[in-house]
Design a protein around this motif. Sequence first.
Motif, PDB file in Angstrom:
ATOM      1  N   GLU A 209      13.837  18.746  48.340  1.00 10.78           N
ATOM      2  CA  GLU A 209      12.725  19.262  47.526  1.00 10.78           C
ATOM      3  C   GLU A 209      12.177  18.184  46.608  1.00 10.78           C
TER       4      GLU A 209
ATOM      5  N   ALA B  20      15.698  22.163  48.751  1.00 10.53           N
ATOM      6  CA  ALA B  20      15.068  23.488  48.689  1.00 10.53           C
ATOM      7  C   ALA B  20      15.979  24.481  49.406  1.00 10.53           C
TER       8      ALA B  20
ATOM      9  N   ASP C  37       8.944  22.971  37.323  1.00  9.72           N
ATOM     10  CA  ASP C  37       8.063  23.205  38.483  1.00  9.72           C
ATOM     11  C   ASP C  37       8.326  24.557  39.155  1.00  9.72           C
ATOM     12  N   ASN C  38       8.554  25.575  38.291  1.00 12.78           N
ATOM     13  CA  ASN C  38       8.660  26.971  38.758  1.00 12.78           C
ATOM     14  C   ASN C  38       9.819  27.211  39.743  1.00 12.78           C
ATOM     15  N   LYS C  39      10.985  26.656  39.363  1.00 13.10           N
ATOM     16  CA  LYS C  39      12.152  26.781  40.264  1.00 13.10           C
ATOM     17  C   LYS C  39      13.339  27.407  39.516  1.00 13.10           C
TER      18      LYS C  39
ATOM     19  N   LYS D 289       9.212  33.211  43.060  1.00 17.33           N
ATOM     20  CA  LYS D 289       8.033  33.859  43.652  1.00 17.33           C
ATOM     21  C   LYS D 289       7.391  34.754  42.589  1.00 17.33           C
TER      22      LYS D 289
ATOM     23  N   CYS E  35      17.298  24.091  44.660  1.00 15.49           N
ATOM     24  CA  CYS E  35      16.052  24.604  44.053  1.00 15.49           C
ATOM     25  C   CYS E  35      15.517  25.772  44.874  1.00 15.49           C
ATOM     26  N   GLN E  36      15.297  26.894  44.195  1.00 13.05           N
ATOM     27  CA  GLN E  36      14.614  28.015  44.871  1.00 13.05           C
ATOM     28  C   GLN E  36      13.308  28.285  44.151  1.00 13.05           C
ATOM     29  N   GLU E  37      12.220  28.342  44.910  1.00 11.36           N
ATOM     30  CA  GLU E  37      10.894  28.635  44.342  1.00 11.36           C
ATOM     31  C   GLU E  37      10.940  30.013  43.670  1.00 11.36           C
TER      32      GLU E  37
END
Length: 135
Positions: free
Chosen positions: A5, A81, A109-111, A133, A129-131
């Motif tokens: 990621e 990721a 970064d929104n993770k 949602k 890292c997980q986005e």
Amino acid sequence: MEKIEHIGIAVKDLEASNPLFAKLLGVPQYKMEEVATEGVRTSFFMSGPNKIELLEATNPDSPIAKFLEKKGEGIHHVAFAVDDIVSEIARLKQEGFQILNETPKKGADNKLVAFLHPKGTNGVLVELCQEIKEG
Ligand SMILES: CC[C@H](C(=O)O)C(=O)SCCNC(=O)CCNC(=O)[C@H](O)C(C)(C)COP(=O)(O)OP(=O)(O)OC[C@H]1O[C@@H](n2cnc3c(N)ncnc32)[C@H](O)[C@@H]1OP(=O)(O)O
Ligand SMILES: [Co+2]
């Protein structure tokens, strides 16, 4: 584990490193963000599919400050990721890796992020890292 990621690079001074990496990559940073819980100020670059994260310490207790003191500027971590960070943490724990924070924490970064101790990964600090949602 999906793709890499980002690569995290510890730097002393973002104001000096941002233009350097912009020259190197041929693109300006697309975001700067402070993550107070980690004691870091970060800037992000996208070069093709590759994301570079520059990290500067915001206090002497920051992991980045300790790293710079000990090793100087350079690659600090490799982030992967993952689709489901909770199940990935459980899998890696089962596999015997030392998870530094078993509860995912808010990263940049929104993770959602978690880290594995480098002692158990041939000296490489690994970040998951997980986005996050929306909705
Ligand atoms: C979250 C925002 C952003 C994001 O992407 O979203 C980030 O990436 S934030 C990044 C900064 N946060 C972290 O790094 C959190 C995880 N790190 C830690 O918990 C610590 O840094 C830890 C446990 C890896 C090391 O802390 P410690 O207090 O034990 O420091 P020492 O200097 O005593 O280190 C012990 C041992 O580990 C080696 N070490 C330390 N850092 C690294 C590293 N980045 N890569 C490889 N090896 C590392 C250090 O050299 C020591 O080994 P030794 O053989 O004893 O010298
Ligand atoms: Co990172």
